[in-house]
Design an enzyme around this catalytic site. Sequence first.
Site, PDB file in Angstrom:
ATOM      1  CB  CYS A 141     -24.219  19.550 -26.843  1.00 33.51           C
ATOM      2  SG  CYS A 141     -22.707  18.633 -26.484  1.00 33.51           S
ATOM      3  CG  HIS A 190       3.793  -4.336 -19.243  1.00 35.49           C
ATOM      4  ND1 HIS A 190       4.610  -5.330 -19.721  1.00 35.49           N
ATOM      5  CD2 HIS A 190       2.768  -4.234 -20.124  1.00 35.49           C
ATOM      6  CE1 HIS A 190       4.096  -5.814 -20.845  1.00 35.49           C
ATOM      7  NE2 HIS A 190       2.984  -5.160 -21.109  1.00 35.49           N
ATOM      8  CB  CYS A 233       8.104  -7.042 -16.511  1.00 38.76           C
ATOM      9  SG  CYS A 233       6.467  -6.324 -16.643  1.00 38.76           S
ATOM     10  CG  HIS A 275     -20.559  15.443 -27.510  1.00 40.03           C
ATOM     11  ND1 HIS A 275     -21.238  16.110 -28.495  1.00 40.03           N
ATOM     12  CD2 HIS A 275     -19.430  14.973 -28.086  1.00 40.03           C
ATOM     13  CE1 HIS A 275     -20.540  16.049 -29.619  1.00 40.03           C
ATOM     14  NE2 HIS A 275     -19.427  15.356 -29.391  1.00 40.03           N
ATOM     15  CG  HIS A 301       8.590  -4.541 -20.567  1.00 43.07           C
ATOM     16  ND1 HIS A 301       7.912  -4.810 -19.402  1.00 43.07           N
ATOM     17  CD2 HIS A 301       9.488  -3.568 -20.268  1.00 43.07           C
ATOM     18  CE1 HIS A 301       8.404  -4.043 -18.432  1.00 43.07           C
ATOM     19  NE2 HIS A 301       9.357  -3.289 -18.934  1.00 43.07           N
ATOM     20  CG  HIS A 321     -16.610  13.802 -22.372  1.00 45.62           C
ATOM     21  ND1 HIS A 321     -17.891  13.317 -22.196  1.00 45.62           N
ATOM     22  CD2 HIS A 321     -16.141  14.059 -21.123  1.00 45.62           C
ATOM     23  CE1 HIS A 321     -18.173  13.288 -20.902  1.00 45.62           C
ATOM     24  NE2 HIS A 321     -17.132  13.733 -20.219  1.00 45.62           N
ATOM     25  NE  ARG A 362     -24.863 -19.063 -15.362  1.00 42.91           N
ATOM     26  CZ  ARG A 362     -23.588 -19.427 -15.520  1.00 42.91           C
ATOM     27  NH1 ARG A 362     -22.779 -19.433 -14.471  1.00 42.91           N
ATOM     28  NH2 ARG A 362     -23.130 -19.747 -16.693  1.00 42.91           N
ATOM     29  NE  ARG A 394     -24.086 -12.073  -1.554  1.00 44.53           N
ATOM     30  CZ  ARG A 394     -23.511 -11.062  -0.925  1.00 44.53           C
ATOM     31  NH1 ARG A 394     -22.726 -11.285   0.111  1.00 44.53           N
ATOM     32  NH2 ARG A 394     -23.697  -9.824  -1.313  1.00 44.53           N
ATOM     33  CD  GLU A 439     -17.567  -3.742  -1.472  1.00 45.76           C
ATOM     34  OE1 GLU A 439     -18.417  -3.242  -0.692  1.00 45.76           O
ATOM     35  OE2 GLU A 439     -17.753  -4.820  -2.078  1.00 45.76           O
TER      36      GLU A 439
HETATM   37 ZN    ZN Z   1     -22.938  17.179 -28.274  1.00 43.51          ZN
HETATM   38 ZN    ZN Z   2       6.387  -6.099 -18.962  1.00 39.69          ZN
END
Ligand code: ZN
Ligand code: ZN
Length: 334
Positions: A44, A291, A194, A162, A238, A164, A23, A20, A307
Amino acid sequence: MPELRQNVITKDWAIFATERAKRPHEFIRPDRQNDRLPAHKPDCPFCPGNEDFLGAEPFCIRDGDRWRVRVVPNKYPALSATGERIRKVEGIHRIISGVGIHEVIVEHPRHDLTPALMSIEDVRNILIAYRQRYIDIRKDPRIEAIVIFKNHGESAGTSIEHPHSQIAAIPVVPHQFRVRIDEAIRYFDDTGECIFCRNLRDELESQERIVLESEHFVAFIPYAALSPFHLWIYPRRHVSSFDQSTDAELADLAYTLKTVLAKLYYGLNNPDFNYTIRSIPTDETYTDYFHWYLAIVPRVSKSAGFEIGSGMYINTSMPEDSAQFLRDVDIPVL
Ligand code: ZN
Ligand code: ZN
């Protein structure tokens, strides 16, 4: 035949349904009517001229009498900045009073920009604001974890145009943090290394999923990406917590983040996306096993019942193909 891959960091499984598979260009977003925004919108709350609407700002970067980035309290906070953290247990239920910090980072005075279209200097200012608020907020003893995130576009959870982002400091360590940390500790105990550093080394060696390499950061699509074009940006050094980043690293992250977001913007036609910065909980600043990293999730596909029912994901795009696609996207010089 489809392939199941497991993410070694999160332990999540993803099914790559190769039959399925689409591309990469099939994920390009169709044009929408509201794509053209005005540079300034008088009503705004984040546009210049309406600064008083949101009250005192804990942090601001200025250039003369104009601001470049402002941090303001969230008008509709998920957590209350005042009060005590009180934990209670009632039968099988646990309760914690909803104290914490919830702020908005207004990323730019202009209404019609997004980090993909900003200068690297503008993006660096946003990252400096994140770091400063992280450093300040972590001193609050009620706080256990700090989540920095951005929602861009309606399917990413925002209707505010806007530019943010947000910072939420919470009075508990989320379960998802615990799972990642437990796995990272287990790996460190077994190998003395790690797991993120190891992951980074492997990705650099194979190069198959790398999108961008800079002096201090590497952007790549995880081997078991949960959704198409899901990206991680790791610092090469790290470091367990974002606020430990140096000035040189933030400047380089500004370049890396802006470039990766611009590749998504131009390659997929301004897709909705979320990003988040994942750090160690605030009780610690440095560990051998954790990390910090930045995760970007473009909202180019929808998750559904499978899911919810399995906690597994079906990804219709192969990470190697989407990384190749993004590597090949040229960013126009504005
Ligand atoms: Zn704005
Ligand atoms: Zn690390």
